[in-house]
Enzyme design. Structure first.
Site, PDB file in Angstrom:
ATOM      1  N   GLU A   1      22.418  34.197  27.134  1.00 22.48           N
ATOM      2  CA  GLU A   1      21.097  33.869  27.880  1.00 22.48           C
ATOM      3  C   GLU A   1      20.237  35.192  28.226  1.00 22.48           C
ATOM      4  O   GLU A   1      19.383  35.675  28.352  1.00 22.48           O
ATOM      5  CB  GLU A   1      22.406  34.689  29.288  1.00 22.48           C
TER       6      GLU A   1
ATOM      7  N   LYS B   1      43.062  40.523  42.259  1.00 20.58           N
ATOM      8  CA  LYS B   1      43.176  39.999  43.616  1.00 20.58           C
ATOM      9  C   LYS B   1      42.183  38.372  43.934  1.00 20.58           C
ATOM     10  O   LYS B   1      40.809  38.959  44.307  1.00 20.58           O
ATOM     11  CB  LYS B   1      43.113  41.196  45.184  1.00 20.58           C
TER      12      LYS B   1
ATOM     13  N   TYR C   1      46.385  43.499  62.129  1.00 23.94           N
ATOM     14  CA  TYR C   1      47.573  44.797  62.060  1.00 23.94           C
ATOM     15  C   TYR C   1      46.673  45.891  61.443  1.00 23.94           C
ATOM     16  O   TYR C   1      45.505  46.090  61.156  1.00 23.94           O
ATOM     17  CB  TYR C   1      48.693  44.701  60.956  1.00 23.94           C
TER      18      TYR C   1
ATOM     19  N   SER D   1      43.046  50.858  51.211  1.00 24.78           N
ATOM     20  CA  SER D   1      42.258  51.110  49.852  1.00 24.78           C
ATOM     21  C   SER D   1      40.827  50.643  49.921  1.00 24.78           C
ATOM     22  O   SER D   1      40.064  50.910  48.735  1.00 24.78           O
ATOM     23  CB  SER D   1      43.310  49.747  48.915  1.00 24.78           C
TER      24      SER D   1
ATOM     25  N   THR E   1      45.776  46.523  48.897  1.00 25.38           N
ATOM     26  CA  THR E   1      45.450  45.732  47.776  1.00 25.38           C
ATOM     27  C   THR E   1      44.649  45.058  47.469  1.00 25.38           C
ATOM     28  O   THR E   1      43.170  45.127  47.060  1.00 25.38           O
ATOM     29  CB  THR E   1      46.194  44.101  47.832  1.00 25.38           C
ATOM     30  N   ASP E   2      43.237  46.102  48.417  1.00 28.05           N
ATOM     31  CA  ASP E   2      41.704  45.478  48.287  1.00 28.05           C
ATOM     32  C   ASP E   2      41.164  45.569  47.181  1.00 28.05           C
ATOM     33  O   ASP E   2      40.002  45.778  46.281  1.00 28.05           O
ATOM     34  CB  ASP E   2      40.674  45.860  49.569  1.00 28.05           C
TER      35      ASP E   2
ATOM     36  N   THR F   1      48.550  47.754  53.693  1.00 25.69           N
ATOM     37  CA  THR F   1      49.186  46.751  53.735  1.00 25.69           C
ATOM     38  C   THR F   1      50.466  46.948  54.115  1.00 25.69           C
ATOM     39  O   THR F   1      51.739  46.915  55.007  1.00 25.69           O
ATOM     40  CB  THR F   1      48.901  45.612  53.870  1.00 25.69           C
TER      41      THR F   1
END
Ligand SMILES: NC(=O)CC[C@H](N)C(=O)O
Length: 330
Positions: A287, A166, A27, A60, A93-94, A13
């Site tokens: 666990e 993120k 966009y 990305s 950013t992903d 972006t």
């Protein structure tokens, strides 16, 4: 002269463009070339001698292991040059958190390596890319950013590339570390508050110059009513490790446990992470009996970061105890 900073542009972006100024979230990513990004911020010339390289021009989410290797080798080559003082990587950013962690593990340099992106394209009102990129260049140009591992400069904060994720979309306050930021960058000056505790860059046993392929590692998601189809399919396709995105403390449904024990018996590593990753960690032998099943826990790494570490670590060892040591140390 001023410090020399190279901006390696990969898309996202921060290089995005929308139809009009009101389009803050609709966009096209990866449109604007790096030279245009640099030309758009004349103040950069006051901070550093900046030059750009267009490494990729992609969103990305389409990053592959090959992209990581190409970028990592380019960063490694540049930081060896005496006329390079710092690197900025512009990135969507992903998956920025994955690339930041990867570089943090494999680039052997204490020169600043700073990843940056934006949440709004440059065509939008209150676009965040300009200040983020200005800040990132400031950090990459500064001596006090050396030796702190790969950094992420977003929204005035400086986060460790290892920790940061993120956590929010749409908002400009998108990136957070479960353990808090290392510092802030304000008006071109860095303010540091803490340091990374885990091994990175010059203290890492991994070196991008020695890595030509990453190990195939896949991620499967845990939830109510889950079955073992995804795990078996990943193994059948050649996964060397499967990151189990467990519930809670990396817990595993009793519908899945037999398949994971069987796959481990066939040599596939089972690494327990969690989809709860906002400041806790998966406790070994809680666990599930990891010692008995020969499984590994991902410590505090979220599943996508656990994939990166496993993909790197398995280039050096196939031993589950070694793998667990690596997950504690990095
Ligand atoms: N804010 C962004 O950069 C997201 C755009 C795109 N999905 C990417 O990761 O490249």
């Amino acid at each position: 002269g001023k410090p020399n900073v190279v901006i390696l542009a990969t898309g996202g972006t921060i290089a995005g463009a929308g139809a009009d100024a009101a389009k803050s979230a609709t966009y096209q990513a990866a449109k604007v070339p790096v030279d245009k990004l640099i030309a758009g911020i004349p103040a950069l010339a006051d901070v550093a001698q900046v030059r750009g390289e267009q490494v990729f021009q992609i969103a990305s989410e389409s990053f592959t292991n090959e992209h990581l290797l190409t970028l990592g080798k380019r960063v490694s080559a540049l930081v060896k040059q005496a006329d390079v003082d710092g690197i900025v990587v512009t990135h969507g950013t992903d998956t920025l958190e994955e690339t930041a962690y990867f570089l943090n593990l494999v680039v052997k340099s204490d020169k600043p390596i700073v990843l940056v992106g934006s949440m709004r394209p440059g065509t939008a009102m209150s676009a965040d890319g300009t200040l983020n990129l200005f800040n990132a260049v400031n950090v990459a140009a500064s001596k006090d950013a050396r030796g702190k591992g790969v950094l992420v400069a977003m929204n005035d904060e400086l986060n460790s590339g290892r920790d940061v994720s993120k956590m929010v979309n749409i908002k400009t306050e998108a990136f957070k570390s479960p353990w808090g930021p290392l510092g802030m960058v304000v008006e071109g000056k860095n303010y540091w508050f803490r340091l990374p505790a885990k091994r990175h860059t010059v203290n890492s046993e991994f070196d991008i110059d020695q890595i030509d392929a990453l190990a195939p590692v896949e991620i499967a998601y845990g939830h109510g009513n889950v079955g073992d189809t995804a795990y078996r399919a990943f193994a059948a396709k050649g996964a060397k490790a499967i990151i189990h995105t467990g519930t809670g403390n990396g817990s595993v449904s009793n519908r899945v446990v037999p398949a994971l024990r069987e796959l481990r018996g066939q040599g596939v590593h089972i690494i327990r992470s969690s989809h709860v990753n906002a400041g806790g960690f998966v406790l070994r032998n809680a666990e599930q009996p990891d010692d008995q099943y020969d499984w590994v826990v991902a410590h505090d790494l979220n599943p996508q970061k656990a994939r990166i570490l496993a993909a790197v670590a398995l280039t050096r060892t196939q031993d589950s105890k070694e793998l667990q040591r690596i997950f504690w140390e990095y």
